[in-house]
Design an enzyme around this catalytic site. Structure first.
Site: not given
Ligand code: PGA
Length: 253
Positions: A176, A236-237, A12-14, A170
């Site tokens: 994050g 995510g990150g 998930n690159w956001k 999640e």
């Molecule tokens: P993160 O994000 O791996 O940066 O904690 C996960 C997400 O929000 O899907």
């Protein structure tokens, strides 16, 4: 729907990335997949939607699928700034993340809205990845399992119709932050989500796939994916660096 015989690893690159970054990411991912030449886990990359087209063009011959990060529930219309599941499909997406906590919080998305989006996604042949999870406050109040049960009931369309379903657990406080639930907490939450979803949809428990998301890194991915009831991870990150994401995907083989 696809048959998932190995772990499902979602990037998930956001709201990150650019055409240049996507091209470099694709080149590195290609090199890693080709050099290591092993059957990878089920890899799904969800970049900002304009980048799906670029990534797909670069990685089309490799076993990687693409997804959107959200969609509108309608096929088209006067919804400035939104994107339909239909257009995501045209761009090459097979999946759509719906109900991410960042959208629930920042855009006021309720479980009822998430449910309509998931239904629309499914209706046009895409696979929704439905996100749920408790806040720190709810966790501290001991409400985690009750919150998850409510979110399943309201976010998952009741007459599901497909053979499988993918959800992502999640915890909002784990996203994050570098903080993770214990393995036991993850196991308990996943089992609760699986049984609640099975009850709600009429699917068998084996047809319910629950990913874990929140601070997944190459260093902890193996431990997380060993936990009973964890069908994969939503990253995510750490998914923004092809090398890190590839190392996480290796833990899912
Ligand atoms: P993160 O994000 O791996 O940066 O904690 C996960 C997400 O929000 O899907």
């Amino acid at each position: 729907m696809k048959n998932f015989t190995n772990k499902i690893i979602v990037a998930n690159w956001k709201m990150n990335g650019s055409p240049e970054m996507a091209k470099a990411w694709a080149a590195e991912m290609r090199a890693l997949l080709v050099t290591n030449n092993q059957q990878p886990a089920t890899i799904i990359v969800c970049p900002p939607s304009p980048l799906i087209f670029i990534l797909k063009g670069k990685l089309n011959d490799l076993p990687i699928s693409f997804g959107g990060q959200d969609c509108h529930a309608d096929a088209a219309g006067a919804y400035t700034g939104d994107i339909s599941a239909d257009l995501l499909k045209d761009l090459g997406a097979e999946y759509v993340i719906v109900g991410h906590s960042e959208r629930r919080e920042a855009c006021g998305e309720t479980s009822e809205i998430v449910c309509v989006k998931a239904a629309r996604t499914l209706e046009i042949g895409l696979i929704p990845i439905i996100c749920i999870g408790e806040t720190a406050q709810q966790r501290d109040a001991g409400e985690t399992l009750a919150v998850l049960a409510q979110q399943v009931k309201k976010s998952v369309p009741e007459n599901w119709g497909a053979e499988k379903i993918i959800l992502a657990y999640e915890p909002v406080w784990a996203i994050g932050s570098g903080n993770l639930p214990t393995s036991d907490e993850i196991k308990t939450a996943h089992q609760a989500i699986i049984s609640e979803t099975a009850k709600h949809t009429g699917l068998a428990e084996e047809q319910v796939y629950v990913l874990y998301g929140g601070s997944v890194k190459p260093e902890n991915a193996h431990e997380i994916m060993k936990i009973a009831g964890v069908a994969g991870v939503l990253v995510g990150g750490a998914s923004l660096k092809a090398g890190e994401f590839y190392r996480i995907s290796e833990c899912g083989v």
